[in-house]
Design an enzyme around this catalytic site. Structure first.
Site, PDB file in Angstrom:
ATOM      1  N   ARG A   1       0.469 -50.262 -25.054  1.00 40.12           N
ATOM      2  CA  ARG A   1       1.524 -49.392 -24.518  1.00 40.12           C
ATOM      3  C   ARG A   1       1.991 -49.893 -23.151  1.00 40.12           C
ATOM      4  O   ARG A   1       3.190 -49.853 -22.841  1.00 40.12           O
ATOM      5  CB  ARG A   1       1.024 -47.940 -24.429  1.00 40.12           C
ATOM      6  CG  ARG A   1       2.136 -46.953 -24.117  1.00 40.12           C
ATOM      7  CD  ARG A   1       1.691 -45.510 -24.240  1.00 40.12           C
ATOM      8  NE  ARG A   1       0.681 -45.159 -23.246  1.00 40.12           N
ATOM      9  CZ  ARG A   1       0.030 -43.998 -23.219  1.00 40.12           C
ATOM     10  NH1 ARG A   1       0.284 -43.075 -24.141  1.00 40.12           N
ATOM     11  NH2 ARG A   1      -0.877 -43.747 -22.287  1.00 40.12           N
TER      12      ARG A   1
ATOM     13  N   ARG B   1      15.142 -59.609  -8.976  1.00 44.47           N
ATOM     14  CA  ARG B   1      14.956 -61.073  -8.911  1.00 44.47           C
ATOM     15  C   ARG B   1      14.295 -61.493  -7.610  1.00 44.47           C
ATOM     16  O   ARG B   1      13.757 -62.589  -7.496  1.00 44.47           O
ATOM     17  CB  ARG B   1      16.316 -61.784  -9.047  1.00 44.47           C
ATOM     18  CG  ARG B   1      16.906 -61.671 -10.442  1.00 44.47           C
ATOM     19  CD  ARG B   1      18.295 -62.248 -10.504  1.00 44.47           C
ATOM     20  NE  ARG B   1      19.187 -61.565  -9.559  1.00 44.47           N
ATOM     21  CZ  ARG B   1      20.474 -61.859  -9.389  1.00 44.47           C
ATOM     22  NH1 ARG B   1      21.024 -62.810 -10.096  1.00 44.47           N
ATOM     23  NH2 ARG B   1      21.207 -61.193  -8.525  1.00 44.47           N
TER      24      ARG B   1
ATOM     25  N   LYS C   1       5.876 -45.537 -19.846  1.00 44.79           N
ATOM     26  CA  LYS C   1       5.021 -44.894 -18.846  1.00 44.79           C
ATOM     27  C   LYS C   1       5.302 -45.605 -17.518  1.00 44.79           C
ATOM     28  O   LYS C   1       4.596 -46.546 -17.134  1.00 44.79           O
ATOM     29  CB  LYS C   1       3.550 -44.991 -19.271  1.00 44.79           C
ATOM     30  CG  LYS C   1       2.707 -43.857 -18.720  1.00 44.79           C
ATOM     31  CD  LYS C   1       1.419 -43.698 -19.491  1.00 44.79           C
ATOM     32  CE  LYS C   1       0.369 -42.953 -18.697  1.00 44.79           C
ATOM     33  NZ  LYS C   1       0.689 -41.564 -18.374  1.00 44.79           N
TER      34      LYS C   1
ATOM     35  N   GLU D   1       7.155 -32.161 -24.541  1.00 45.65           N
ATOM     36  CA  GLU D   1       5.735 -32.294 -24.236  1.00 45.65           C
ATOM     37  C   GLU D   1       5.484 -31.644 -22.888  1.00 45.65           C
ATOM     38  O   GLU D   1       6.418 -31.176 -22.244  1.00 45.65           O
ATOM     39  CB  GLU D   1       5.341 -33.780 -24.189  1.00 45.65           C
ATOM     40  CG  GLU D   1       6.159 -34.567 -23.169  1.00 45.65           C
ATOM     41  CD  GLU D   1       5.848 -36.058 -23.163  1.00 45.65           C
ATOM     42  OE1 GLU D   1       4.749 -36.453 -23.571  1.00 45.65           O
ATOM     43  OE2 GLU D   1       6.727 -36.828 -22.725  1.00 45.65           O
TER      44      GLU D   1
HETATM   45  N1  PXG Z   1       2.777 -37.181 -21.999  1.00 41.68           N
HETATM   46  C1  PXG Z   1       2.942 -37.662 -20.759  1.00 41.68           C
HETATM   47  C2  PXG Z   1       4.245 -37.494 -20.101  1.00 41.68           C
HETATM   48  C3  PXG Z   1       1.889 -38.332 -20.132  1.00 41.68           C
HETATM   49  O1  PXG Z   1       2.045 -38.837 -18.920  1.00 41.68           O
HETATM   50  C4  PXG Z   1       0.513 -37.914 -22.076  1.00 41.68           C
HETATM   51  C5  PXG Z   1       1.610 -37.293 -22.651  1.00 41.68           C
HETATM   52  C6  PXG Z   1      -0.746 -38.052 -22.861  1.00 41.68           C
HETATM   53  O2  PXG Z   1      -0.901 -39.402 -23.250  1.00 41.68           O
HETATM   54  P1  PXG Z   1      -2.352 -40.058 -23.438  1.00 41.68           P
HETATM   55  O3  PXG Z   1      -2.057 -41.449 -23.853  1.00 41.68           O
HETATM   56  O4  PXG Z   1      -3.068 -39.973 -22.140  1.00 41.68           O
HETATM   57  O5  PXG Z   1      -2.988 -39.272 -24.505  1.00 41.68           O
HETATM   58  C7  PXG Z   1       0.653 -38.454 -20.787  1.00 41.68           C
HETATM   59  C8  PXG Z   1      -0.503 -39.141 -20.137  1.00 41.68           C
HETATM   60  C9  PXG Z   1      -2.823 -38.277 -14.513  1.00 41.68           C
HETATM   61  C10 PXG Z   1      -2.823 -38.741 -15.921  1.00 41.68           C
HETATM   62  O6  PXG Z   1      -3.508 -38.905 -13.713  1.00 41.68           O
HETATM   63  C11 PXG Z   1      -1.709 -38.537 -16.730  1.00 41.68           C
HETATM   64  C12 PXG Z   1      -1.731 -38.998 -18.026  1.00 41.68           C
HETATM   65  C13 PXG Z   1      -2.826 -39.618 -18.518  1.00 41.68           C
HETATM   66  C14 PXG Z   1      -3.921 -39.809 -17.695  1.00 41.68           C
HETATM   67  C15 PXG Z   1      -3.933 -39.356 -16.394  1.00 41.68           C
HETATM   68  O7  PXG Z   1      -2.143 -37.299 -14.205  1.00 41.68           O
HETATM   69  N2  PXG Z   1      -0.624 -38.797 -18.768  1.00 41.68           N
END
Ligand code: PXG
Length: 285
Positions: free
Chosen positions: A52, A105, A151, A184
């Protein structure tokens, strides 16, 4: 506790782990990241997170100066160097130092940073009794702007939604997409249970494809639960029998109130509880 942080190929004490004030990650949020977990020193779904990260980087024209396997080795090495058992890993790739001005760049050297630390957990009572969320007025990124699939280091949209949640006394907030459908939460994916069927918004609702989301879908299917990725509205949330969120930090966390409405009977439901314990067993085995 002082950590050893991986910066561009070297582990350095955290006080020496610095980036330039001219880094476009700082100046413009120009970069990508991942949040991972380790359980008993083993990183959960490392390949999926690395894939990812590289997909996010590709989408923003950022060439990560490492092979995926080298990146995976670096993550494992950082976890080991810090003696992390159950912990949290933050992987960051910034565009690097450039000049004042958007032009990427000018940024010759992307910065690769890996931090491995202990994990701050949500209060245990949320897992036991379920938590409350509100719907934020801040919509999730429009897919034609910065894709929600990326992300990126631009999390301000989600942070604004989170602040709205916090002001309302909630630690998470639900975000709708530009069509008014459920997308979400600010850092978690959302699932509903309705008449025994597990429902979750599809990727084209404008969401991050959560690694935990994918894993929970697999767990549910393996248990014989029907999973439907389908467009959902707030109405679907309000009439759901059960609701829970998934994420690397949260794992599987029940939701029992949304916008002051009671979900189901106001207690974590049986499907949620079963998936939550299956999740805990799977990651720790
Ligand atoms: N939606 C969003 C917008 C995220 O940022 C998830 C869903 C869940 O994805 P995963 O792959 O983790 O199942 C995320 C993930 C933090 C932190 O430090 C945030 C995330 C993951 C880990 C830590 O706030 N977001």
């Amino acid at each position: 506790m002082s950590r050893q942080v991986y910066v561009n190929g070297k582990l350095v004490p955290q006080a020496e782990a610095t980036v330039s004030v001219f880094d476009h990650g700082l100046l413009y949020g120009d970069g990508v990241f991942e949040g991972l977990r380790s359980y008993g020193g083993k990183v959960f779904r490392l390949t999926e997170h690395i894939d990812r990260l590289y997909d996010s980087a590709k989408a923003i024209w950022l060439d990560i100066p490492l092979a995926r396997t080298t990146m995976a080795d670096a993550v494992n090495e950082t976890v080991k160097a810090n003696g992390i058992g159950d912990g949290y890993i933050r992987l960051i790739v910034t565009r690097g130092a450039g000049s004042l001005g958007l032009d990427p760049r000018k940024c010759a050297n992307p910065q690769v940073i890996i931090i491995a630390d202990s994990i701050a957990l949500y209060p245990p009572e949320f897992y036991e009794h379920g938590m409350e969320i509100i719907t934020s007025s801040v919509i999730r990124n429009h897919p034609a702007a910065v894709s929600p699939r990326i992300k990126s280091l631009n999390y301000l949209n989600n942070i604004l939604a989170k602040i709205e949640g916090i002001k309302a006394g909630c630690i998470e907030a639900l975000m709708l997409n530009h069509k008014g459908e459920v997308a979400e939460c600010t850092g978690d994916n959302i699932f509903l249970v309705r008449k025994g069927v597990l429902q979750t918004p599809p990727l084209d609702a404008g969401i991050l494809e959560g690694v935990t989301r994918d894993f929970v879908i697999e767990l549910a299917q393996a248990t014989g639960i029907t999973v439907k990725e389908m467009p959902l509205t707030k109405h679907d949330v309000y009439i759901a029998d059960e609701c829970f969120l998934t994420g690397t930090a949260a794992e599987v966390i029940p939701v029992v109130r949304v916008d002051a409405r009671i979900i189901g009977d106001g207690k974590p439901g049986p499907v949620t509880q079963s998936l939550k314990s299956k999740f805990s067993e799977a990651v720790r085995s």
